[in-house]
Design a protein around this motif. Structure first.
Motif, PDB file in Angstrom:
ATOM      1  N   ALA A 192       0.830  -1.202   0.000  1.00 38.32           N
ATOM      2  CA  ALA A 192       0.000   0.000   0.000  1.00 38.32           C
ATOM      3  C   ALA A 192       0.869   1.258   0.000  1.00 38.32           C
ATOM      4  CB  ALA A 192      -0.912  -0.010   1.226  1.00 38.32           C
ATOM      5  N   TYR A 193       1.936   1.225   0.774  1.00 42.46           N
ATOM      6  CA  TYR A 193       2.833   2.372   0.852  1.00 42.46           C
ATOM      7  C   TYR A 193       3.510   2.618  -0.493  1.00 42.46           C
ATOM      8  CZ  TYR A 193       6.530   5.382   2.781  1.00 42.46           C
ATOM      9  OH  TYR A 193       7.385   6.423   3.044  1.00 42.46           O
ATOM     10  N   ARG A 194       4.024   1.562  -1.117  1.00 45.27           N
ATOM     11  CA  ARG A 194       4.669   1.696  -2.425  1.00 45.27           C
ATOM     12  C   ARG A 194       3.682   2.195  -3.477  1.00 45.27           C
ATOM     13  NH1 ARG A 194       9.392  -0.611  -3.911  1.00 45.27           N
ATOM     14  NH2 ARG A 194       8.517  -1.105  -5.956  1.00 45.27           N
ATOM     15  N   ALA A 195       2.458   1.661  -3.452  1.00 38.44           N
ATOM     16  CA  ALA A 195       1.458   2.070  -4.446  1.00 38.44           C
ATOM     17  C   ALA A 195       1.139   3.557  -4.318  1.00 38.44           C
ATOM     18  CB  ALA A 195       0.186   1.235  -4.277  1.00 38.44           C
ATOM     19  N   LEU A 196       1.046   4.053  -3.083  1.00 43.24           N
ATOM     20  CA  LEU A 196       0.747   5.473  -2.886  1.00 43.24           C
ATOM     21  C   LEU A 196       1.919   6.359  -3.301  1.00 43.24           C
ATOM     22  CD1 LEU A 196      -1.291   5.307   0.418  1.00 43.24           C
ATOM     23  CD2 LEU A 196      -2.040   6.390  -1.701  1.00 43.24           C
ATOM     24  N   ILE A 197       3.145   5.905  -3.055  1.00 39.80           N
ATOM     25  CA  ILE A 197       4.307   6.676  -3.525  1.00 39.80           C
ATOM     26  C   ILE A 197       4.267   6.800  -5.043  1.00 39.80           C
ATOM     27  CG2 ILE A 197       6.818   6.757  -3.695  1.00 39.80           C
ATOM     28  CD1 ILE A 197       6.968   5.332  -1.016  1.00 39.80           C
ATOM     29  N   HIS A 198       3.968   5.695  -5.725  1.00 40.72           N
ATOM     30  CA  HIS A 198       3.880   5.731  -7.190  1.00 40.72           C
ATOM     31  C   HIS A 198       2.785   6.699  -7.646  1.00 40.72           C
ATOM     32  CE1 HIS A 198       6.832   2.787  -8.374  1.00 40.72           C
ATOM     33  NE2 HIS A 198       6.340   1.871  -7.557  1.00 40.72           N
ATOM     34  N   ARG A 199       1.650   6.725  -6.942  1.00 40.56           N
ATOM     35  CA  ARG A 199       0.554   7.634  -7.321  1.00 40.56           C
ATOM     36  C   ARG A 199       0.949   9.090  -7.109  1.00 40.56           C
ATOM     37  NH1 ARG A 199      -4.864   6.066  -4.451  1.00 40.56           N
ATOM     38  NH2 ARG A 199      -5.555   7.880  -5.650  1.00 40.56           N
ATOM     39  N   VAL A 200       1.652   9.356  -6.009  1.00 37.16           N
ATOM     40  CA  VAL A 200       2.098  10.729  -5.739  1.00 37.16           C
ATOM     41  C   VAL A 200       3.053  11.197  -6.833  1.00 37.16           C
ATOM     42  CG1 VAL A 200       3.544  12.109  -4.199  1.00 37.16           C
ATOM     43  CG2 VAL A 200       1.736  10.682  -3.248  1.00 37.16           C
ATOM     44  N   ILE A 201       3.980  10.329  -7.223  1.00 41.08           N
ATOM     45  CA  ILE A 201       4.932  10.687  -8.276  1.00 41.08           C
ATOM     46  C   ILE A 201       4.211  10.875  -9.609  1.00 41.08           C
ATOM     47  CG2 ILE A 201       6.905   9.853  -9.612  1.00 41.08           C
ATOM     48  CD1 ILE A 201       7.906   8.492  -7.061  1.00 41.08           C
ATOM     49  N   ALA A 202       3.287   9.957  -9.925  1.00 37.96           N
ATOM     50  CA  ALA A 202       2.582  10.036 -11.205  1.00 37.96           C
ATOM     51  C   ALA A 202       1.724  11.292 -11.298  1.00 37.96           C
ATOM     52  CB  ALA A 202       1.709   8.793 -11.385  1.00 37.96           C
ATOM     53  N   ARG A 203       1.163  11.748 -10.166  1.00 32.40           N
ATOM     54  CA  ARG A 203       0.313  12.943 -10.158  1.00 32.40           C
ATOM     55  C   ARG A 203       1.129  14.235 -10.080  1.00 32.40           C
ATOM     56  NH1 ARG A 203      -4.416  13.995 -11.756  1.00 32.40           N
ATOM     57  NH2 ARG A 203      -4.595  15.602 -10.162  1.00 32.40           N
ATOM     58  N   GLY A 204       2.440  14.104  -9.870  1.00 35.69           N
ATOM     59  CA  GLY A 204       3.265  15.304  -9.728  1.00 35.69           C
ATOM     60  C   GLY A 204       2.997  16.048  -8.439  1.00 35.69           C
TER      61      GLY A 204
END
Length: 292
Positions: A192-204
């Motif tokens: 869950a933590y990794r998935a949210l980091i990826h979403r934060v990066i993808a959203r800028g």
């Protein structure tokens, strides 16, 4: 249709003022029509009752209906809050504040308008709203014939909407980080933590390269162990297989994953685990023979 949307919008933003008027008007009209003909009494009574129903409906659902109508009938423009001001209104123990807005229409016209933070003039509708700050730009939908009637769009890529979405995403990331750091051995919290980091990066949703490097560093630290990732996949496929034992695709994938786990001794603890995996393989293979 714009006139209907305008009237609903006006009524939804003035419902609290209209309620005391309706409360006084209803008994006044009912008492004052006693000397009138029966037909006139019925017509006036119907109008007053309709006004009362409309007032109470507007208080509870008027902002939703007004926002939907303005969004559907209106055009897209760009807005910016230029200042705020105090009002004498208090709503649910909250001192209502007004916002002065400049709105640029599709024709290039600049319209000076305003709203108050109890109007709930946002789309999609919401029960609580963080409105744009002074100087913050947003996308609006407005009525071309009545450009002072507008709703603020909260789910696009405008600076305001992007910041709002990032704030919610970063709150979720902080929660996921705390959950993961509480017990570093739980694979689900890692994922869950990794998935949210990826979403934060993808959203800028970061300020500069320093923040980006921090997120990349967190991803490097929170690597899923190969065996754990494999066992997580096995659990998912096992659930799918048990839900539908006749599905050929589930059988093939389940067998393949069991074989991969068995082929990697570090991925099971002892001989009891190994016997369980072989038992599962026999169970799946037996279902193949039964179908034949």
């Amino acid at each position: 249709m714009q006139l209907v949307a305008h009237l609903v919008y006006w009524y939804s933003t003035h419902a609290l003022y209209c309620m005391p008027v309706a409360a006084v008007l209803i008994p006044a009209v009912l008492l004052g029509t006693r000397s009138l003909p029966a037909g006139v009494q019925q017509a006036l009574t119907g109008m007053v009752i309709g006004l009362a129903v409309l007032t109470f409906f507007t208080i509870f659902a008027g902002s939703w209906l007004a926002g939907w109508l303005v969004y559907r009938v209106g055009e897209t423009g760009q807005g910016e809050v230029v200042s705020t001001y105090a009002t004498s209104v208090q709503y649910n123990n909250h001192d209502v504040r007004g916002h002065h807005v400049l709105l640029r229409t599709q024709t290039g016209q600049t319209v000076a308008t305003s709203f108050e933070d109890d109007n709930f003039n946002v789309y999609p509708p919401a029960n609580s709203v963080n409105y744009p700050d002074v100087g913050e730009k947003f996308t609006a939908r407005y009525l071309p014939a009545y450009p002072q009637d507008f709703v603020i769009i909260t789910n696009d890529n405008s600076p305001y909407a992007h910041g709002k979405q990032c704030a919610a995403l970063l709150d979720s990331l902080q929660e996921a980080r705390r959950t993961h750091e509480f017990d570093l051995t739980i694979a689900a919290s890692k994922q869950a933590y990794r998935a949210l980091i990826h979403r934060v990066i993808a959203r800028g949703c970061y300020t500069d390269s320093t923040d980006l490097r921090e997120y990349d560093g967190d991803l490097a630290k929170v690597q899923l162990e190969p065996c754990q990732a494999l066992l997580d996949s096995l659990d998912i496929v096992r659930t799918r297989y048990n839900a539908d034992v006749a599905d050929e695709t589930n059988k093939r994938v389940y067998l393949a994953l069991i074989r991969r786990v068995v082929a990697r001794p570090p991925c099971y603890t002892d001989s009891a685990d190994l016997r369980k995996y072989y038992s599962d393989m026999k169970r799946v293979q037996a279902s193949y023979q039964q179908l034949r």
